[in-house]
Motif scaffolding. Sequence first.
Motif, PDB file in Angstrom:
ATOM      1  N   ALA A  99      19.512  33.068  19.260  1.00 28.66           N
ATOM      2  CA  ALA A  99      19.875  34.473  19.461  1.00 28.66           C
ATOM      3  C   ALA A  99      18.675  35.405  19.464  1.00 28.66           C
ATOM      4  CB  ALA A  99      20.860  34.910  18.378  1.00 28.66           C
ATOM      5  N   TYR A 100      17.542  34.953  18.905  1.00 29.02           N
ATOM      6  CA  TYR A 100      16.379  35.822  18.775  1.00 29.02           C
ATOM      7  C   TYR A 100      15.270  35.460  19.770  1.00 29.02           C
ATOM      8  CZ  TYR A 100      18.756  36.797  14.371  1.00 29.02           C
ATOM      9  OH  TYR A 100      19.688  37.139  13.412  1.00 29.02           O
ATOM     10  N   ALA A 101      15.621  34.768  20.828  1.00 28.24           N
ATOM     11  CA  ALA A 101      14.622  34.323  21.802  1.00 28.24           C
ATOM     12  C   ALA A 101      13.864  35.509  22.388  1.00 28.24           C
ATOM     13  CB  ALA A 101      15.289  33.531  22.912  1.00 28.24           C
ATOM     14  N   ALA A 102      12.570  35.306  22.634  1.00 24.01           N
ATOM     15  CA  ALA A 102      11.741  36.334  23.268  1.00 24.01           C
ATOM     16  C   ALA A 102      12.185  36.520  24.718  1.00 24.01           C
ATOM     17  CB  ALA A 102      10.274  35.937  23.203  1.00 24.01           C
ATOM     18  N   VAL A 103      11.745  37.620  25.312  1.00 29.30           N
ATOM     19  CA  VAL A 103      12.306  38.017  26.602  1.00 29.30           C
ATOM     20  C   VAL A 103      11.971  37.035  27.723  1.00 29.30           C
ATOM     21  CG1 VAL A 103      10.354  39.552  27.181  1.00 29.30           C
ATOM     22  CG2 VAL A 103      12.594  39.940  28.222  1.00 29.30           C
ATOM     23  N   VAL A 104      10.742  36.510  27.797  1.00 29.87           N
ATOM     24  CA  VAL A 104      10.395  35.624  28.914  1.00 29.87           C
ATOM     25  C   VAL A 104      11.211  34.333  28.884  1.00 29.87           C
ATOM     26  CG1 VAL A 104       8.582  34.253  30.006  1.00 29.87           C
ATOM     27  CG2 VAL A 104       8.123  36.616  29.341  1.00 29.87           C
ATOM     28  N   PRO A 105      11.231  33.593  27.780  1.00 32.24           N
ATOM     29  CA  PRO A 105      12.062  32.377  27.793  1.00 32.24           C
ATOM     30  C   PRO A 105      13.546  32.683  27.972  1.00 32.24           C
ATOM     31  CG  PRO A 105      11.250  32.810  25.581  1.00 32.24           C
ATOM     32  CD  PRO A 105      10.502  33.714  26.499  1.00 32.24           C
ATOM     33  N   ALA A 106      14.009  33.809  27.423  1.00 34.11           N
ATOM     34  CA  ALA A 106      15.417  34.173  27.610  1.00 34.11           C
ATOM     35  C   ALA A 106      15.723  34.414  29.081  1.00 34.11           C
ATOM     36  CB  ALA A 106      15.750  35.412  26.784  1.00 34.11           C
ATOM     37  N   PHE A 107      14.828  35.122  29.782  1.00 34.71           N
ATOM     38  CA  PHE A 107      15.019  35.386  31.204  1.00 34.71           C
ATOM     39  C   PHE A 107      14.970  34.090  32.010  1.00 34.71           C
ATOM     40  CE2 PHE A 107      13.696  40.139  31.868  1.00 34.71           C
ATOM     41  CZ  PHE A 107      14.729  40.527  31.031  1.00 34.71           C
ATOM     42  N   VAL A 108      13.957  33.259  31.739  1.00 32.91           N
ATOM     43  CA  VAL A 108      13.793  32.025  32.515  1.00 32.91           C
ATOM     44  C   VAL A 108      14.982  31.104  32.300  1.00 32.91           C
ATOM     45  CG1 VAL A 108      12.391  29.951  32.821  1.00 32.91           C
ATOM     46  CG2 VAL A 108      11.277  32.168  32.558  1.00 32.91           C
ATOM     47  N   LEU A 122       9.030  42.364  35.605  1.00 30.66           N
ATOM     48  CA  LEU A 122       9.063  40.961  35.173  1.00 30.66           C
ATOM     49  C   LEU A 122      10.162  40.212  35.920  1.00 30.66           C
ATOM     50  CD1 LEU A 122       8.168  38.678  33.223  1.00 30.66           C
ATOM     51  CD2 LEU A 122       9.840  39.582  31.584  1.00 30.66           C
ATOM     52  N   VAL A 123      11.317  40.834  36.061  1.00 29.91           N
ATOM     53  CA  VAL A 123      12.407  40.206  36.813  1.00 29.91           C
ATOM     54  C   VAL A 123      11.968  39.945  38.254  1.00 29.91           C
ATOM     55  CG1 VAL A 123      14.725  40.572  37.749  1.00 29.91           C
ATOM     56  CG2 VAL A 123      14.231  41.181  35.374  1.00 29.91           C
ATOM     57  N   ALA A 124      11.295  40.901  38.869  1.00 25.20           N
ATOM     58  CA  ALA A 124      10.837  40.733  40.252  1.00 25.20           C
ATOM     59  C   ALA A 124       9.836  39.586  40.365  1.00 25.20           C
ATOM     60  CB  ALA A 124      10.222  42.035  40.758  1.00 25.20           C
ATOM     61  N   GLU A 125       8.932  39.478  39.404  1.00 20.58           N
ATOM     62  CA  GLU A 125       7.969  38.366  39.398  1.00 20.58           C
ATOM     63  C   GLU A 125       8.692  37.036  39.252  1.00 20.58           C
ATOM     64  OE1 GLU A 125       4.619  37.907  39.625  1.00 20.58           O
ATOM     65  OE2 GLU A 125       4.283  39.988  40.201  1.00 20.58           O
ATOM     66  N   LEU A 126       9.681  36.994  38.381  1.00 17.05           N
ATOM     67  CA  LEU A 126      10.436  35.761  38.179  1.00 17.05           C
ATOM     68  C   LEU A 126      11.198  35.382  39.452  1.00 17.05           C
ATOM     69  CD1 LEU A 126      11.395  33.497  36.349  1.00 17.05           C
ATOM     70  CD2 LEU A 126      13.122  35.051  35.425  1.00 17.05           C
ATOM     71  N   GLU A 127      11.761  36.362  40.130  1.00 12.19           N
ATOM     72  CA  GLU A 127      12.453  36.084  41.395  1.00 12.19           C
ATOM     73  C   GLU A 127      11.486  35.500  42.425  1.00 12.19           C
ATOM     74  OE1 GLU A 127      16.098  39.337  41.510  1.00 12.19           O
ATOM     75  OE2 GLU A 127      14.078  39.969  42.157  1.00 12.19           O
ATOM     76  N   ALA A 128      10.259  36.011  42.440  1.00 10.69           N
ATOM     77  CA  ALA A 128       9.264  35.497  43.378  1.00 10.69           C
ATOM     78  C   ALA A 128       8.911  34.048  43.054  1.00 10.69           C
ATOM     79  CB  ALA A 128       8.011  36.372  43.337  1.00 10.69           C
ATOM     80  N   VAL A 129       8.799  33.720  41.777  1.00  9.46           N
ATOM     81  CA  VAL A 129       8.485  32.344  41.368  1.00  9.46           C
ATOM     82  C   VAL A 129       9.640  31.413  41.714  1.00  9.46           C
ATOM     83  CG1 VAL A 129       8.087  30.840  39.371  1.00  9.46           C
ATOM     84  CG2 VAL A 129       6.879  33.024  39.553  1.00  9.46           C
ATOM     85  N   PRO A 184      -3.185  35.168  35.061  1.00  8.67           N
ATOM     86  CA  PRO A 184      -2.282  36.183  35.620  1.00  8.67           C
ATOM     87  C   PRO A 184      -0.830  35.887  35.238  1.00  8.67           C
ATOM     88  CG  PRO A 184      -3.805  35.368  37.291  1.00  8.67           C
ATOM     89  CD  PRO A 184      -3.937  34.464  36.110  1.00  8.67           C
ATOM     90  N   LEU A 185      -0.006  36.925  35.213  1.00  7.44           N
ATOM     91  CA  LEU A 185       1.396  36.780  34.865  1.00  7.44           C
ATOM     92  C   LEU A 185       2.093  35.763  35.763  1.00  7.44           C
ATOM     93  CD1 LEU A 185       3.928  37.685  33.291  1.00  7.44           C
ATOM     94  CD2 LEU A 185       4.181  39.536  34.965  1.00  7.44           C
ATOM     95  N   ARG A 186       1.838  35.813  37.056  1.00  8.34           N
ATOM     96  CA  ARG A 186       2.507  34.897  37.994  1.00  8.34           C
ATOM     97  C   ARG A 186       2.191  33.440  37.640  1.00  8.34           C
ATOM     98  NH1 ARG A 186       4.015  35.246  43.505  1.00  8.34           N
ATOM     99  NH2 ARG A 186       4.534  37.402  42.974  1.00  8.34           N
ATOM    100  N   VAL A 187       0.938  33.153  37.348  1.00 10.85           N
ATOM    101  CA  VAL A 187       0.542  31.784  37.004  1.00 10.85           C
ATOM    102  C   VAL A 187       1.237  31.332  35.720  1.00 10.85           C
ATOM    103  CG1 VAL A 187      -1.395  30.306  36.331  1.00 10.85           C
ATOM    104  CG2 VAL A 187      -1.668  31.973  38.189  1.00 10.85           C
ATOM    105  N   GLY A 188       1.281  32.228  34.731  1.00 11.19           N
ATOM    106  CA  GLY A 188       1.946  31.899  33.483  1.00 11.19           C
ATOM    107  C   GLY A 188       3.435  31.661  33.668  1.00 11.19           C
ATOM    108  N   LEU A 189       4.077  32.483  34.495  1.00 11.65           N
ATOM    109  CA  LEU A 189       5.506  32.305  34.761  1.00 11.65           C
ATOM    110  C   LEU A 189       5.766  30.986  35.489  1.00 11.65           C
ATOM    111  CD1 LEU A 189       6.809  35.836  35.830  1.00 11.65           C
ATOM    112  CD2 LEU A 189       7.394  34.559  33.764  1.00 11.65           C
ATOM    113  N   GLU A 190       4.900  30.631  36.422  1.00  8.57           N
ATOM    114  CA  GLU A 190       5.072  29.355  37.135  1.00  8.57           C
ATOM    115  C   GLU A 190       5.009  28.183  36.166  1.00  8.57           C
ATOM    116  OE1 GLU A 190       3.186  30.722  41.464  1.00  8.57           O
ATOM    117  OE2 GLU A 190       1.953  29.639  39.997  1.00  8.57           O
ATOM    118  N   ALA A 191       4.062  28.234  35.230  1.00  8.82           N
ATOM    119  CA  ALA A 191       3.945  27.157  34.247  1.00  8.82           C
ATOM    120  C   ALA A 191       5.170  27.128  33.333  1.00  8.82           C
ATOM    121  CB  ALA A 191       2.671  27.338  33.422  1.00  8.82           C
ATOM    122  N   THR A 192       5.664  28.300  32.943  1.00  7.44           N
ATOM    123  CA  THR A 192       6.824  28.383  32.059  1.00  7.44           C
ATOM    124  C   THR A 192       8.079  27.876  32.747  1.00  7.44           C
ATOM    125  OG1 THR A 192       5.830  30.310  30.979  1.00  7.44           O
ATOM    126  CG2 THR A 192       8.163  29.933  30.597  1.00  7.44           C
TER     127      THR A 192
END
Length: 314
Positions: A182-191, A249-256, A294-302
């Motif tokens: 329930a307390y997950a951080a925003v990036v893993p929660a979004f992914v 962040l949502v837009a970056e995730l959509e791009a990934v 960069p954020l994009r690279v980190g999101l791709e790895a995640t």
Amino acid sequence: MKIVVTGGAGFIGSNVVRALVEMPEVTEIIAVDDLSTGTLENLVDLPSRFLSGTILDAGLLDEALAGAASVIHLAAVPSVPRSIDDPVRSHQANATGTLMVLEAARRHRVSQVLLASSSSVYGANPALPKREALRPMPLSPYAVSKLATEAYALAYSSCYGMAVLPFRFFNVFGPGQAADHAYAAVVPAFVSAALDGRPLRIFGDGRQTRDFTYVGSVSSVIVEAVRRRVSARDAVNLAFGTRVSLLDLVAELEAVLGHPVDVVHEASRSGDVRDSQADCTRLRELFPTVRPQPLRVGLEATVGWMSARVPAGR
């Protein structure tokens, strides 16, 4: 050289252990963790010794810290909402736990203690970017406990001559970060939501901003601090001055991902700050060669890491 990582089975801790393994100067790594938020899976195939238990146990800390050159103190009960639900537990783990680690380091004459504080200590202070000299205005028990973490470290430096380096982390993300609570951080929660086909939950309008920092960049700084024996007389922001809204962040995730995702907005949460962005001047002075991912690279790895853990057919 022997290095101790408290919280070593956690998200950031296990990434730091992995980075320490690559240091030829390091001959022994001790990971201390009570597994309340970490997992042994994070340490699989890493040549480290694991000690199970709480940092409130002085005997366990004595066993871990004897003969250590550095302690990287990352053990904590994370999350602003969790601290609001249970402020006493947050204080005991984060404030009292830090005091116990520092006392053990003093007993064993450990020459360097690195500690994790948080950007949450800035709280209600509206100034941007966040400079370390700004007045802390914490908005949650978690933020108060992290302010205590760095204050205790600097007091031990002043009173006992201990070499310390308190880092203020800003929204660290990357592989190994749990999303199943329930307390997950925003990036893993979004992914996680995006991979499951669930709507992404945004608390508020989504225009609030964060300085997202890839865990590999954090690990690089910490390892460099150990290698060069870096210390400081004040807290140091460990982030690189980016300012990304949750909608961006949502837009970056959509791009990934290569496809749009659904978003639902809910009421803002108590204790959350509106905007966060680090002034990284002090970090750059201490670590001039470190370059952030960069954020994009980190999101791709995640996304890649989390995709590998989604059951087939789900």
